[in-house]
Motif scaffolding. Structure first.
Motif, PDB file in Angstrom:
ATOM      1  N   PHE A  62      50.134  -0.698  10.558  1.00  0.00           N
ATOM      2  CA  PHE A  62      49.125   0.360  10.473  1.00  0.00           C
ATOM      3  C   PHE A  62      47.792  -0.234  10.039  1.00  0.00           C
ATOM      4  O   PHE A  62      47.733  -1.345   9.516  1.00  0.00           O
ATOM      5  N   GLU A  63      46.729   0.527  10.301  1.00  0.00           N
ATOM      6  CA  GLU A  63      45.378   0.130   9.913  1.00  0.00           C
ATOM      7  C   GLU A  63      44.937   0.946   8.701  1.00  0.00           C
ATOM      8  O   GLU A  63      45.167   2.154   8.646  1.00  0.00           O
ATOM      9  N   CYS A  64      44.329   0.264   7.744  1.00  0.00           N
ATOM     10  CA  CYS A  64      43.761   0.939   6.571  1.00  0.00           C
ATOM     11  C   CYS A  64      42.348   1.388   6.934  1.00  0.00           C
ATOM     12  O   CYS A  64      41.393   0.619   6.822  1.00  0.00           O
ATOM     13  N   THR A  65      42.210   2.619   7.376  1.00  0.00           N
ATOM     14  CA  THR A  65      40.946   3.114   7.921  1.00  0.00           C
ATOM     15  C   THR A  65      40.055   3.713   6.836  1.00  0.00           C
ATOM     16  O   THR A  65      40.491   3.966   5.716  1.00  0.00           O
ATOM     17  N   GLY A  66      38.798   3.967   7.208  1.00  0.00           N
ATOM     18  CA  GLY A  66      37.888   4.703   6.338  1.00  0.00           C
ATOM     19  C   GLY A  66      36.973   3.868   5.476  1.00  0.00           C
ATOM     20  O   GLY A  66      36.254   4.411   4.630  1.00  0.00           O
ATOM     21  N   HIS A  67      36.946   2.559   5.675  1.00  0.00           N
ATOM     22  CA  HIS A  67      36.066   1.718   4.863  1.00  0.00           C
ATOM     23  C   HIS A  67      34.643   1.720   5.414  1.00  0.00           C
ATOM     24  O   HIS A  67      34.420   1.875   6.615  1.00  0.00           O
ATOM     25  N   LYS A  68      33.670   1.538   4.504  1.00  0.00           N
ATOM     26  CA  LYS A  68      32.259   1.613   4.852  1.00  0.00           C
ATOM     27  C   LYS A  68      31.590   0.242   4.929  1.00  0.00           C
ATOM     28  O   LYS A  68      30.439   0.133   5.346  1.00  0.00           O
ATOM     29  N   ASP A  69      32.279  -0.787   4.458  1.00  0.00           N
ATOM     30  CA  ASP A  69      31.678  -2.125   4.405  1.00  0.00           C
ATOM     31  C   ASP A  69      32.795  -3.157   4.559  1.00  0.00           C
ATOM     32  O   ASP A  69      33.958  -2.804   4.714  1.00  0.00           O
ATOM     33  N   SER A  70      32.415  -4.427   4.508  1.00  0.00           N
ATOM     34  CA  SER A  70      33.400  -5.491   4.650  1.00  0.00           C
ATOM     35  C   SER A  70      34.523  -5.337   3.641  1.00  0.00           C
ATOM     36  O   SER A  70      34.273  -5.121   2.446  1.00  0.00           O
ATOM     37  N   VAL A  71      35.758  -5.454   4.115  1.00  0.00           N
ATOM     38  CA  VAL A  71      36.915  -5.364   3.224  1.00  0.00           C
ATOM     39  C   VAL A  71      37.142  -6.743   2.609  1.00  0.00           C
ATOM     40  O   VAL A  71      37.446  -7.706   3.311  1.00  0.00           O
ATOM     41  N   THR A  72      36.960  -6.834   1.294  1.00  0.00           N
ATOM     42  CA  THR A  72      37.009  -8.121   0.599  1.00  0.00           C
ATOM     43  C   THR A  72      38.201  -8.245  -0.338  1.00  0.00           C
ATOM     44  O   THR A  72      38.435  -9.323  -0.880  1.00  0.00           O
ATOM     45  N   CYS A  73      38.946  -7.160  -0.550  1.00  0.00           N
ATOM     46  CA  CYS A  73      40.101  -7.192  -1.445  1.00  0.00           C
ATOM     47  C   CYS A  73      41.273  -6.455  -0.805  1.00  0.00           C
ATOM     48  O   CYS A  73      41.107  -5.310  -0.365  1.00  0.00           O
ATOM     49  N   VAL A  74      42.430  -7.095  -0.738  1.00  0.00           N
ATOM     50  CA  VAL A  74      43.644  -6.447  -0.254  1.00  0.00           C
ATOM     51  C   VAL A  74      44.817  -6.951  -1.095  1.00  0.00           C
ATOM     52  O   VAL A  74      44.848  -8.122  -1.480  1.00  0.00           O
ATOM     53  N   CYS A  75      45.795  -6.085  -1.386  1.00  0.00           N
ATOM     54  CA  CYS A  75      46.950  -6.527  -2.157  1.00  0.00           C
ATOM     55  C   CYS A  75      48.063  -5.488  -2.112  1.00  0.00           C
ATOM     56  O   CYS A  75      47.800  -4.283  -2.059  1.00  0.00           O
ATOM     57  N   PHE A  76      49.301  -5.974  -2.113  1.00  0.00           N
ATOM     58  CA  PHE A  76      50.481  -5.121  -2.204  1.00  0.00           C
ATOM     59  C   PHE A  76      50.852  -4.919  -3.677  1.00  0.00           C
ATOM     60  O   PHE A  76      50.642  -5.811  -4.504  1.00  0.00           O
ATOM     61  N   SER A  77      51.452  -3.767  -3.965  1.00  0.00           N
ATOM     62  CA  SER A  77      51.981  -3.532  -5.308  1.00  0.00           C
ATOM     63  C   SER A  77      53.202  -4.409  -5.539  1.00  0.00           C
ATOM     64  O   SER A  77      53.751  -4.998  -4.606  1.00  0.00           O
ATOM     65  N   PHE A  78      53.655  -4.476  -6.800  1.00  0.00           N
ATOM     66  CA  PHE A  78      54.735  -5.391  -7.177  1.00  0.00           C
ATOM     67  C   PHE A  78      56.019  -5.164  -6.376  1.00  0.00           C
ATOM     68  O   PHE A  78      56.774  -6.098  -6.113  1.00  0.00           O
ATOM     69  N   THR A 137      37.475  -8.382  14.320  1.00  0.00           N
ATOM     70  CA  THR A 137      36.320  -8.744  15.146  1.00  0.00           C
ATOM     71  C   THR A 137      35.212  -9.380  14.316  1.00  0.00           C
ATOM     72  O   THR A 137      34.084  -9.523  14.782  1.00  0.00           O
ATOM     73  N   GLY A 138      35.524  -9.752  13.085  1.00  0.00           N
ATOM     74  CA  GLY A 138      34.592 -10.452  12.213  1.00  0.00           C
ATOM     75  C   GLY A 138      35.381 -11.393  11.328  1.00  0.00           C
ATOM     76  O   GLY A 138      36.612 -11.505  11.445  1.00  0.00           O
ATOM     77  N   SER A 139      34.686 -12.089  10.458  1.00  0.00           N
ATOM     78  CA  SER A 139      35.360 -13.011   9.545  1.00  0.00           C
ATOM     79  C   SER A 139      36.455 -12.288   8.759  1.00  0.00           C
ATOM     80  O   SER A 139      36.283 -11.142   8.357  1.00  0.00           O
ATOM     81  N   VAL A 140      37.577 -12.976   8.553  1.00  0.00           N
ATOM     82  CA  VAL A 140      38.666 -12.432   7.745  1.00  0.00           C
ATOM     83  C   VAL A 140      38.507 -12.993   6.332  1.00  0.00           C
ATOM     84  O   VAL A 140      38.585 -14.205   6.132  1.00  0.00           O
ATOM     85  N   PHE A 141      38.253 -12.109   5.372  1.00  0.00           N
ATOM     86  CA  PHE A 141      37.896 -12.541   4.020  1.00  0.00           C
ATOM     87  C   PHE A 141      39.082 -12.666   3.067  1.00  0.00           C
ATOM     88  O   PHE A 141      39.025 -13.437   2.104  1.00  0.00           O
ATOM     89  N   CYS A 142      40.152 -11.898   3.295  1.00  0.00           N
ATOM     90  CA  CYS A 142      41.204 -11.831   2.295  1.00  0.00           C
ATOM     91  C   CYS A 142      42.553 -11.594   2.958  1.00  0.00           C
ATOM     92  O   CYS A 142      42.634 -11.034   4.056  1.00  0.00           O
ATOM     93  N   VAL A 143      43.617 -12.010   2.270  1.00  0.00           N
ATOM     94  CA  VAL A 143      44.970 -11.876   2.802  1.00  0.00           C
ATOM     95  C   VAL A 143      45.946 -11.740   1.643  1.00  0.00           C
ATOM     96  O   VAL A 143      45.740 -12.322   0.579  1.00  0.00           O
ATOM     97  N   GLY A 144      46.995 -10.960   1.870  1.00  0.00           N
ATOM     98  CA  GLY A 144      48.046 -10.820   0.880  1.00  0.00           C
ATOM     99  C   GLY A 144      49.387 -10.663   1.559  1.00  0.00           C
ATOM    100  O   GLY A 144      49.473 -10.188   2.700  1.00  0.00           O
ATOM    101  N   LEU A 145      50.459 -11.078   0.880  1.00  0.00           N
ATOM    102  CA  LEU A 145      51.820 -10.923   1.387  1.00  0.00           C
ATOM    103  C   LEU A 145      52.570  -9.909   0.546  1.00  0.00           C
ATOM    104  O   LEU A 145      52.350  -9.817  -0.666  1.00  0.00           O
ATOM    105  N   ASP A 146      53.476  -9.165   1.182  1.00  0.00           N
ATOM    106  CA  ASP A 146      54.252  -8.223   0.406  1.00  0.00           C
ATOM    107  C   ASP A 146      55.291  -8.995  -0.414  1.00  0.00           C
ATOM    108  O   ASP A 146      56.034  -9.811   0.117  1.00  0.00           O
TER     109      ASP A 146
END
Length: 414
Positions: free
Chosen positions: A112-128, A75-84
């Motif tokens: 699933f949703e990564c819940t519990g954040h307090k501010d804009s989510v600016t970093c997302v990434c999958f492990s190797f 519901t706001g700007s999408v700042f970051c994206v990552g692929l598995d």
């Protein structure tokens, strides 16, 4: 009788004949004329024919949609994206709505949703190995989730977060904060190591060997860190460093070289083994290469090495992508954009480079010739990030229009 008018009296009406003056009407005359105009009367709408509302114009702008799928949960700007990296079947996106979602690329279903954040989510990434996914917000809350169970397995809170990256071959997470500190954790155990800093925020990347990291800082310095010992191997500063904040950096395939970009408009090539600045990439005709006046500079927004040819891409805020020849450090091609470039990325095994920018388009360029190969549209606002899949057949974009989109890329002769 007033010489400017003559009153003719008839049986049923009085007609006033006005003698026209040659003089132009003044402001007061126009104001008097406008008093009789009824601005409230919208009529039946037919008088508005030919005019477009803002909504109609915006709809026209996004009428062309080349995407295969649109993800619209944010519901706001999408700042970051990552692929598995394991399957390239899942995406993770983070946004201004303080949310991160893990979703399936084929149909956009939220896993699933990564819940519990307090501010804009600016970093997302999958492990190797795609077993874990990390999300971090601007306030410094970092959370890690087990992908198969969809459960949170670790969390930590630091100061304002600047960057977040997984180790290339271990469940180890690195992060940089606005105070310049770099953190390293084993996940989910939580063993922690911190790296001292020049007390200003930075932009970091783990080198391919997994033993070192390179961080560029706001003061223009660049440091190469030994991740095991926790000390800096090299510090590049002063004349060899930048004259403004480091905005981006990238390493070549074996990690022997790093290219850094800065708000000072310059891009510098650094040997990571010796810590020496090898050369400065200068694009003649672009404002501010190496300038100390930030008002006159053309900031470098993104950089990257081609894996199969000795080419380096440098993307500027003015919308110019410059392809440099690594051997001669000279300009090979210039790729002009309609607006500023936000991010660039070379394909893994070709000389094609993709760019996204403030005009909402994703473009592919041939680094050898500098020619535009293809262009993809569909976003109604700037594209802020994108992620290519392994064989470069598909890309997922993140945009200020609150959407992420999946585009299938053409397969020209690579």
């Amino acid at each position: 009788m007033d010489q400017d008018s003559i009153m003719l009296h008839g049986d049923e009406e009085i007609i006033e004949v006005i003698e026209l003056n040659d003089a132009e009407p003044g402001p007061d005359d126009l104001a008097d004329d406008l008093e009789d105009v009824d601005f409230e009367d919208g009529g039946d709408g037919e008088d508005n024919e030919g005019w477009e509302t803002e909504d109609e114009m915006e709809a026209e702008e996004v009428e062309q949609d080349d995407s295969e799928l649109t993800f619209s949960k944010h519901t706001g700007s999408v700042f970051c994206v990552g692929l598995d990296p394991a399957t390239n079947a899942m995406a993770v996106t983070g946004g201004e709505d303080d949310k991160a979602y893990v979703w399936r690329i084929s149909d956009g279903e939220v896993l699933f949703e990564c819940t519990g954040h307090k501010d804009s989510v600016t970093c997302v990434c999958f492990s190797f190995d795609s077993a874990l996914v990390a999300s971090g917000d601007m306030s410094g809350v970092i959370k890690v989730w087990q992908v198969d169970t969809k459960e949170e397995v670790w969390s930590f809170e630091v100061s304002d977060l600047e960057w977040l990256e997984w180790h290339p071959c271990a469940p180890v997470l690195l992060a940089g904060t606005d105070d310049g500190n770099m953190w390293m954790w084993k996940v989910p155990g939580g063993e922690c190591k911190t790296f001292p800093s020049p007390a200003c925020h930075g932009n970091g990347k783990i080198l391919p060997d997994g033993k070192r990291a390179v961080v560029g800082y706001e003061d223009g310095s660049v440091r190469v860190w030994d991740l095991k010992k926790g000390n800096s191997l090299h510090v590049i500063k002063g004349r060899d460093g930048h004259q403004g904040a480091v905005t981006c950096l990238a390493s070549n395939k074996d990690g022997s070289l790093v290219v850094t970009g800065s708000v000072d408009g310059s891009a510098k090539l650094i040997n990571t083994a010796t810590g020496k600045m090898v050369s400065v990439f200068s694009a003649d005709g672009l404002r501010g290469t190496g300038s100390t006046s930030q008002e006159e500079t053309n900031s470098v927004e993104s950089v990257g090495f081609c894996n199969i040819l000795p080419l380096v891409g440098v993307a500027y805020l003015d919308g110019t992508l410059v392809i440099f020849d690594l051997a001669t450090q000279t300009v090979r091609n210039r790729c002009r954009h309609e607006a500023g470039i936000v991010h660039m990325q070379w394909e893994e095994s070709s000389a094609l480079v993709s760019t996204c920018g403030l005009d909402g388009a994703l473009r592919q360029w041939d680094g050898r010739s500098g020619k535009l190969v293809s262009e993809y549209r569909g976003h109604a606002a700037e594209v802020l990030a994108f992620a290519l899949n392994r064989d470069s057949s598909m890309v997922v974009t993140a945009s200020g229009d609150h959407q992420a989109k999946v585009f299938c890329l053409q397969r020209p002769d690579r």
